[in-house]
Scaffold this motif. Structure first.
Motif, PDB file in Angstrom:
ATOM      1  N   ALA A   1      43.371   4.347  -2.758  1.00  0.00           N
ATOM      2  CA  ALA A   1      44.978   3.687  -1.980  1.00  0.00           C
ATOM      3  C   ALA A   1      45.626   5.040  -2.189  1.00  0.00           C
ATOM      4  O   ALA A   1      46.045   5.454  -0.581  1.00  0.00           O
ATOM      5  CB  ALA A   1      45.309   2.826  -2.361  1.00  0.00           C
ATOM      6  N   ARG A   2      45.918   5.686  -2.996  1.00  0.00           N
ATOM      7  CA  ARG A   2      46.183   7.113  -2.797  1.00  0.00           C
ATOM      8  C   ARG A   2      45.857   8.013  -1.629  1.00  0.00           C
ATOM      9  O   ARG A   2      46.957   8.623  -1.038  1.00  0.00           O
ATOM     10  CB  ARG A   2      46.451   8.001  -4.253  1.00  0.00           C
ATOM     11  N   GLY A   3      44.817   8.046  -1.404  1.00  0.00           N
ATOM     12  CA  GLY A   3      44.495   8.789  -1.084  1.00  0.00           C
ATOM     13  C   GLY A   3      44.458   8.693   0.508  1.00  0.00           C
ATOM     14  O   GLY A   3      44.817   9.900   1.423  1.00  0.00           O
ATOM     15  N   ALA A   4      44.332   7.132   0.860  1.00  0.00           N
ATOM     16  CA  ALA A   4      44.464   6.673   2.126  1.00  0.00           C
ATOM     17  C   ALA A   4      46.225   6.910   2.534  1.00  0.00           C
ATOM     18  O   ALA A   4      46.701   5.839   3.650  1.00  0.00           O
ATOM     19  CB  ALA A   4      43.911   5.545   2.075  1.00  0.00           C
ATOM     20  N   GLU A   5      46.916   6.949   1.431  1.00  0.00           N
ATOM     21  CA  GLU A   5      48.619   7.084   0.931  1.00  0.00           C
ATOM     22  C   GLU A   5      48.758   5.196   1.886  1.00  0.00           C
ATOM     23  O   GLU A   5      49.561   4.829   2.611  1.00  0.00           O
ATOM     24  CB  GLU A   5      48.959   8.091   2.689  1.00  0.00           C
ATOM     25  N   VAL A   6      48.247   4.544   1.304  1.00  0.00           N
ATOM     26  CA  VAL A   6      48.277   2.833   1.277  1.00  0.00           C
ATOM     27  C   VAL A   6      48.926   2.735  -0.359  1.00  0.00           C
ATOM     28  O   VAL A   6      47.760   3.139  -1.218  1.00  0.00           O
ATOM     29  CB  VAL A   6      47.145   1.859   2.251  1.00  0.00           C
ATOM     30  N   ASN A   7      49.330   1.073   0.094  1.00  0.00           N
ATOM     31  CA  ASN A   7      49.156   0.595  -1.449  1.00  0.00           C
ATOM     32  C   ASN A   7      47.586  -0.007  -1.868  1.00  0.00           C
ATOM     33  O   ASN A   7      46.779  -0.570  -1.070  1.00  0.00           O
ATOM     34  CB  ASN A   7      49.825  -0.976  -1.197  1.00  0.00           C
ATOM     35  N   PRO A   8      47.391   0.188  -3.389  1.00  0.00           N
ATOM     36  CA  PRO A   8      46.561  -0.398  -3.010  1.00  0.00           C
ATOM     37  C   PRO A   8      46.044  -1.280  -3.001  1.00  0.00           C
ATOM     38  O   PRO A   8      45.089  -2.211  -2.780  1.00  0.00           O
ATOM     39  CB  PRO A   8      46.717  -0.379  -5.188  1.00  0.00           C
ATOM     40  N   ALA A   9      46.724  -2.195  -3.222  1.00  0.00           N
ATOM     41  CA  ALA A   9      46.576  -4.335  -2.662  1.00  0.00           C
ATOM     42  C   ALA A   9      45.843  -4.037  -0.772  1.00  0.00           C
ATOM     43  O   ALA A   9      45.273  -5.083  -0.728  1.00  0.00           O
ATOM     44  CB  ALA A   9      47.586  -5.242  -2.857  1.00  0.00           C
ATOM     45  N   LEU A  10      46.370  -2.727  -0.239  1.00  0.00           N
ATOM     46  CA  LEU A  10      45.790  -2.954   1.045  1.00  0.00           C
ATOM     47  C   LEU A  10      43.833  -2.393   1.029  1.00  0.00           C
ATOM     48  O   LEU A  10      43.507  -3.361   1.811  1.00  0.00           O
ATOM     49  CB  LEU A  10      46.335  -1.850   1.765  1.00  0.00           C
ATOM     50  N   VAL A  11      43.811  -2.074  -0.081  1.00  0.00           N
ATOM     51  CA  VAL A  11      41.959  -1.895  -0.035  1.00  0.00           C
ATOM     52  C   VAL A  11      41.657  -3.175  -0.546  1.00  0.00           C
ATOM     53  O   VAL A  11      40.957  -3.123  -0.230  1.00  0.00           O
ATOM     54  CB  VAL A  11      42.287  -0.202  -0.693  1.00  0.00           C
ATOM     55  N   HIS A  12      42.627  -4.026  -1.194  1.00  0.00           N
ATOM     56  CA  HIS A  12      42.398  -5.385  -1.552  1.00  0.00           C
ATOM     57  C   HIS A  12      42.048  -6.006  -0.933  1.00  0.00           C
ATOM     58  O   HIS A  12      40.586  -6.706  -0.520  1.00  0.00           O
ATOM     59  CB  HIS A  12      42.196  -5.460  -2.721  1.00  0.00           C
ATOM     60  N   HIS A  13      43.203  -5.707   0.578  1.00  0.00           N
ATOM     61  CA  HIS A  13      43.325  -6.550   1.359  1.00  0.00           C
ATOM     62  C   HIS A  13      42.086  -6.323   2.458  1.00  0.00           C
ATOM     63  O   HIS A  13      40.871  -7.120   2.998  1.00  0.00           O
ATOM     64  CB  HIS A  13      44.743  -6.418   1.636  1.00  0.00           C
ATOM     65  N   TYR A  14      41.375  -5.066   2.908  1.00  0.00           N
ATOM     66  CA  TYR A  14      40.674  -5.139   4.325  1.00  0.00           C
ATOM     67  C   TYR A  14      39.050  -4.811   3.263  1.00  0.00           C
ATOM     68  O   TYR A  14      38.714  -5.906   3.686  1.00  0.00           O
ATOM     69  CB  TYR A  14      40.551  -3.999   4.192  1.00  0.00           C
ATOM     70  N   PHE A  15      39.138  -4.962   1.829  1.00  0.00           N
ATOM     71  CA  PHE A  15      37.315  -4.741   2.026  1.00  0.00           C
ATOM     72  C   PHE A  15      36.860  -5.412   0.448  1.00  0.00           C
ATOM     73  O   PHE A  15      35.772  -5.669  -0.224  1.00  0.00           O
ATOM     74  CB  PHE A  15      37.280  -3.100   1.106  1.00  0.00           C
ATOM     75  N   GLY A  16      37.954  -5.860  -1.104  1.00  0.00           N
ATOM     76  CA  GLY A  16      37.633  -6.630  -1.606  1.00  0.00           C
ATOM     77  C   GLY A  16      37.644  -6.086  -2.836  1.00  0.00           C
ATOM     78  O   GLY A  16      38.954  -5.181  -3.326  1.00  0.00           O
ATOM     79  N   THR A  17      36.840  -6.113  -3.923  1.00  0.00           N
ATOM     80  CA  THR A  17      35.914  -5.583  -5.070  1.00  0.00           C
ATOM     81  C   THR A  17      35.934  -4.332  -4.846  1.00  0.00           C
ATOM     82  O   THR A  17      36.096  -3.373  -3.746  1.00  0.00           O
ATOM     83  CB  THR A  17      35.215  -6.291  -6.186  1.00  0.00           C
TER      84      THR A  17
END
Lengths: 215, 215
Positions: free
Chosen positions: B54-70
């Motif tokens: 998430a940090r590398g993509a400059e987004v919130n970690p929850a957004l990573v889960h939102h798009y991809f899950g675990t």
């Protein structure tokens, strides 16, 4: 030598005493090597430490350096020890006829990888070599000097090294899919069936007409 | 959305806001996937974290889960993205004649591995799979479903899966020796020469008379 309550030799700091270096029997050396293989297997080349190897063998770290030198040299010794069953099985001076290499070498290879006692330390070495440039260099040097050169010694062509490497690629790739990635049906196919299918391919790489259509 | 002095979006804690999830353009998804590939490449599957992706993509970690899950699912998506050039090049429904598979597949394979843009993320995935059981399982599932099944679809034999895996073993082992262990002369041999030598072997595995002497 003083012992702990468990009966193991007490560890001491600093240079090994005369008693410790004097105890340079093959058993001490083997114990260090066993500990090194376990340490490299469990932690990989990067994280393995001489200190932990010494602890596992219940010796002073200086004794590890005394027997083997640097961490790189300990790793090289561990690679050679893990691969000993393979190198011992290879002919020293082309005892196999060139047209038997495929089946002999393939059978020897599976004998080593089907046996957990040799497979587990070898897998650890392959993992280290895949992950670390230094470990890769040591592993490469060993494979070239100890394994491939013995095969190429029996081949009478200018491209012998490339042929031996392409044959090795077939077998190493099979190891990766069968024992590491556990791809089915390859992982549960009988070893004899794999030898039957792979020996002619290994033989072709070593002595066949390179690049010719085969079927 | 508030921005930092550098002009990048400020990170926030907790669930993604409506604005962030609303910004679900392909660009955000791709940025997360790029960051995931970098994170898995640099730290391996074990140590990679959703937080760092998430940090590398400059987004919130929850957004990573939102798009991809675990984390497993992020890794699976990263594998698919890294291998996309390979899977896109494969025929969807046996566009290649069975007797062309050897040369077509071998050429496609080297095309992907000779190109650093595809080689580097794929190498990272192979390293993760060699070191971690979960990553190995995900990688295996992908290779079976996306790659091997497309090859076996064109083969009309009960042992099609085993044949495809033995062909893959030849190519994967070559990758390991050439790009990872950098064994010479294999590492510096021209790719065209390797294709010339390997295509008939791949073809033999796929459609040849298994176990027959070849030379």
């Amino acid at each position: 030598m003083s012992t702990t309550a468990s009966g193991r030799p007490a560890r001491r700091r600093g240079r090994p005493s005369r008693a410790e270096t004097g105890d340079g029997t093959p058993r001490t050396r083997d114990r260090i090597l066993d500990s090194a293989r376990t340490e490299f297997a469990e932690r990989g080349y990067d994280k393995a430490s001489i200190r932990a190897i010494a602890r596992g063998a219940e010796v002073n770290p200086a004794l590890v350096h005394h027997y083997f030198g640097t961490k790189e040299q300990v790793f090289a010794a561990a690679v050679a020890a893990a691969a000993a069953p393979a190198t011992q099985g290879l002919p020293q001076d082309s005892q196999f006829a060139a047209d038997e290499f495929g089946v002999r070498f393939t059978r020897l290879f599976f004998g080593i990888w089907e046996n957990p006692a040799t497979r587990i330390p070898l897998l650890a070495i392959v993992r280290s070599a895949v992950n670390n440039e230094t470990a890769a260099r040591i592993f490469r040097g060993f494979v070239t000097a100890q394994l491939l050169s013995r095969v190429t010694g029996g081949l009478n062509t200018p491209d012998a090294e490339l042929r031996a490497e392409l044959a090795a690629a077939q077998l190493v790739g099979t190891v990766l899919l069968r024992y590491v990635l556990k791809a089915e049906p390859l992982a549960s196919t009988d070893a004899e069936e794999l030898i039957r299918r792979l020996a002619p391919v290994v033989q072709h790489h070593l002595t066949g007409d390179a690049g010719r259509a085969l079927d």
